[in-house]
Design an enzyme around this catalytic site. Sequence first.
Site, short mmCIF file in Angstrom:
data_model
loop_
_atom_site.label_atom_id
_atom_site.label_comp_id
_atom_site.label_asym_id
_atom_site.label_seq_id
_atom_site.Cartn_x
_atom_site.Cartn_y
_atom_site.Cartn_z
N ARG A 180 -20.28 7.13 -1.60
CA ARG A 180 -21.24 6.75 -2.65
C ARG A 180 -22.60 6.39 -2.06
NH1 ARG A 180 -17.12 2.83 -4.57
NH2 ARG A 180 -15.67 4.00 -5.89
N ARG A 253 7.31 9.51 5.84
CA ARG A 253 6.43 8.87 6.80
C ARG A 253 6.70 7.38 6.66
NH1 ARG A 253 1.11 7.21 6.95
NH2 ARG A 253 0.70 7.71 4.79
N ARG A 284 -3.93 -1.60 10.14
CA ARG A 284 -4.69 -2.60 9.38
C ARG A 284 -3.96 -3.93 9.34
NH1 ARG A 284 -4.11 -0.60 3.09
NH2 ARG A 284 -1.87 -0.27 3.16
N GLU A 310 0.04 -3.85 10.09
CA GLU A 310 0.74 -2.65 9.62
C GLU A 310 0.64 -1.56 10.69
OE1 GLU A 310 -0.24 -1.80 5.54
OE2 GLU A 310 0.08 0.34 5.87
N TYR A 358 5.14 11.29 -4.18
CA TYR A 358 4.31 10.10 -3.99
C TYR A 358 3.72 9.71 -5.33
CZ TYR A 358 1.40 6.41 -2.64
OH TYR A 358 0.85 5.15 -2.58
N ASP A 360 1.83 6.64 -7.45
CA ASP A 360 1.26 5.30 -7.52
C ASP A 360 2.00 4.56 -8.61
OD1 ASP A 360 -0.67 4.94 -5.52
OD2 ASP A 360 -2.12 6.19 -6.59
P1 FAD Z 1 11.33 1.87 -5.55
O1 FAD Z 1 10.40 0.74 -5.72
O2 FAD Z 1 11.59 2.38 -4.18
O3 FAD Z 1 12.70 1.49 -6.25
C1 FAD Z 1 13.92 2.15 -6.01
C2 FAD Z 1 15.02 1.11 -5.98
O4 FAD Z 1 16.29 1.78 -5.92
C3 FAD Z 1 14.96 0.21 -4.75
O5 FAD Z 1 14.91 -1.14 -5.14
C4 FAD Z 1 16.23 0.54 -3.98
O6 FAD Z 1 16.79 -0.58 -3.32
C5 FAD Z 1 17.14 1.03 -5.08
N1 FAD Z 1 18.21 1.92 -4.60
C6 FAD Z 1 18.08 3.02 -3.84
N2 FAD Z 1 19.28 3.55 -3.58
C7 FAD Z 1 20.20 2.75 -4.20
C8 FAD Z 1 21.63 2.77 -4.27
N3 FAD Z 1 22.37 3.72 -3.67
N4 FAD Z 1 22.24 1.79 -4.98
C9 FAD Z 1 21.53 0.81 -5.60
N5 FAD Z 1 20.17 0.74 -5.54
C10 FAD Z 1 19.53 1.72 -4.85
N6 FAD Z 1 1.03 2.21 -5.59
C11 FAD Z 1 -0.09 1.76 -6.19
O7 FAD Z 1 -0.30 2.03 -7.38
N7 FAD Z 1 -1.01 0.99 -5.50
C12 FAD Z 1 -0.82 0.65 -4.20
O8 FAD Z 1 -1.67 -0.04 -3.61
C13 FAD Z 1 0.35 1.12 -3.53
N8 FAD Z 1 0.57 0.81 -2.24
C14 FAD Z 1 1.70 1.28 -1.63
C15 FAD Z 1 1.89 0.96 -0.28
C16 FAD Z 1 3.01 1.42 0.39
C17 FAD Z 1 3.24 1.07 1.84
C18 FAD Z 1 3.94 2.27 -0.31
C19 FAD Z 1 5.13 2.81 0.40
C20 FAD Z 1 3.75 2.57 -1.65
C21 FAD Z 1 2.63 2.09 -2.32
N9 FAD Z 1 2.43 2.36 -3.68
C22 FAD Z 1 1.28 1.90 -4.28
C23 FAD Z 1 3.42 3.13 -4.48
C24 FAD Z 1 4.48 2.22 -5.18
O9 FAD Z 1 5.17 1.48 -4.21
C25 FAD Z 1 5.47 3.09 -5.99
O10 FAD Z 1 4.77 3.82 -6.98
C26 FAD Z 1 6.59 2.33 -6.71
O11 FAD Z 1 7.08 1.25 -5.99
C27 FAD Z 1 7.73 3.29 -7.01
O12 FAD Z 1 8.73 2.67 -7.79
P2 FAD Z 1 10.20 3.32 -7.87
O13 FAD Z 1 10.95 2.52 -8.87
O14 FAD Z 1 10.11 4.77 -8.06
O15 FAD Z 1 10.81 3.16 -6.41
N1 UDP Z 2 -9.10 6.75 6.19
C1 UDP Z 2 -9.88 6.59 7.33
N2 UDP Z 2 -10.36 5.34 7.61
C2 UDP Z 2 -10.12 4.27 6.83
C3 UDP Z 2 -9.34 4.44 5.66
C4 UDP Z 2 -8.85 5.70 5.38
O1 UDP Z 2 -10.10 7.52 8.07
O2 UDP Z 2 -10.58 3.17 7.16
C5 UDP Z 2 -8.57 8.11 5.93
C6 UDP Z 2 -7.17 8.30 6.49
O3 UDP Z 2 -7.07 9.63 6.96
C7 UDP Z 2 -6.28 8.13 5.28
C8 UDP Z 2 -7.16 8.75 4.20
O4 UDP Z 2 -8.48 8.35 4.55
O5 UDP Z 2 -5.08 8.81 5.41
C9 UDP Z 2 -6.83 8.28 2.81
O6 UDP Z 2 -6.94 6.87 2.74
P1 UDP Z 2 -6.03 6.01 1.82
O7 UDP Z 2 -6.41 4.59 1.97
O8 UDP Z 2 -6.06 6.62 0.47
O9 UDP Z 2 -4.63 6.25 2.54
P2 UDP Z 2 -3.16 5.72 2.28
O10 UDP Z 2 -3.03 4.49 3.12
O11 UDP Z 2 -3.06 5.45 0.80
O12 UDP Z 2 -2.34 6.85 2.78
#
Ligand code: FAD
Ligand code: UDP
Length: 376
Positions: A180, A253, A284, A310, A358, A360
């Site tokens: 931006r 991943r 981070r 992390e 994936y 959100d």
């Molecule tokens: P999950 O939350 O994984 O729920 C599945 C559940 O099923 C779990 O509790 C698990 O224990 C259970 N389960 C699995 N197998 C079994 C079994 N055999 N028996 C009983 N229970 C079982 N989204 C955002 O909008 N903003 C963010 O900033 C953001 N940050 C993220 C950061 C990370 C590191 C990650 C990995 C994801 C992030 N997300 C974010 C995405 C978000 O986490 C997901 O959209 C959401 O949690 C998915 O919900 P779910 O119910 O599909 O899965």
């Molecule tokens: N990224 C970067 N520097 C930063 C933050 C992000 O180069 O400080 C790049 C990195 O390649 C990352 C991508 O931008 O995979 C997307 O960022 P985002 O925060 O959306 O990644 P996420 O953690 O959600 O995978």
Amino acid sequence: MENGGMRMYDILIVGAGLFGAVFAHEAKAAGKNVLVVDKRSHVAGNVYTKEIEGIHVHEYGAHIFHTNNRQVWDYVQRFAEFNRFTNSPVANYRGELYSLPFNMYTFNKMWGVVTPEEAAAKIAGQRKEIKGEPKNLEEQAISLVGRDIYEKLIKGYTEKQWGRACRDLPAFIIKRLPVRLTFDNNYFNALYQGIPVGGYTRMVENMLEGIETRLNEDYLENKGSWDAQARRVVYTGPIDAYFQYRLGALEYRSVRFETELLDMPNFQGNAAVNYTDRETPWTRIIEHKWFEFGKDGQGRDLPKTVISREYSSEWQPGNEPYYPVNDEKNGKRYAEYKALADQEKNVIFGGRLGEYKYYDMDQVIDSALQCAKRHL
Ligand code: FAD
Ligand code: UDP
């Protein structure tokens, strides 16, 4: 398939994450008798927040709710009040601090430019080295923001995060970061954003209110007996595990967190600081209290702080599955599992693990609501 009246529940929901909790809530509202099971010791799946010293710690990684979907935004307001948190990470490159995402503060710090015109001219000069369509992440990044920003704020971070050279990564990954020529450092281009006051766990508990929920129960370990109790199953666990990995394991991943309670009120002054050099081993540090402005439920300042470093790590079978890998091999394998899932009678596969997608948070809620509409 009444089976002599043995089936006590209309629907068994496997997984108390967002997908399972939203579906369960809708099913109960539609008059169904619902049972939720989760193998973890808590509800909320990956959005689980654990309270430590009054701080809601995001156990499975920082979660910031953001959406353009008005319907989903209205829906979540029913279960939690959202605060005004706006994600504005800071980048730390060998002790130099920069504002993210790339905006006028970043350009001013990097080059001393003051006006948007000067910033645009600087970027235009540096992007000249890229001829034609960018072929990989490195070329894409330079073409978006120039070489200086690429070298200091993108290269090291991306290589740590993905475990691969920027030249070997697809261009689209970097395209989702805003660039931006204004002083707006909101990381997301979303109409609505915030953190549920009191933590995500409480929000999910509210969704599950009045619904029988059993924790520490792995559905797959006793699949037959669980199935016998319900007419239909909503499965939100990993799709490959459901089919005993018979077509091979889907890859993920992974990330690893090192969490520490510190006896100080303020470690870094921001919820997220990205370490963008190659040498720092973590990508981070999250300081959880800043998601709720450093206050407890009564609005008092919290004396201590909790931080999580992390690390990006290679995923091994048995590790916590975090991000699905969107490459050809895994896409093909998922399609084969999906074909098996489509043949499974009375089972709905949903959520990020059930659909190997994936999502959100807002997308997974939307998907659960659509699914509920179709099936209830
Ligand atoms: P999950 O939350 O994984 O729920 C599945 C559940 O099923 C779990 O509790 C698990 O224990 C259970 N389960 C699995 N197998 C079994 C079994 N055999 N028996 C009983 N229970 C079982 N989204 C955002 O909008 N903003 C963010 O900033 C953001 N940050 C993220 C950061 C990370 C590191 C990650 C990995 C994801 C992030 N997300 C974010 C995405 C978000 O986490 C997901 O959209 C959401 O949690 C998915 O919900 P779910 O119910 O599909 O899965
Ligand atoms: N990224 C970067 N520097 C930063 C933050 C992000 O180069 O400080 C790049 C990195 O390649 C990352 C991508 O931008 O995979 C997307 O960022 P985002 O925060 O959306 O990644 P996420 O953690 O959600 O995978």
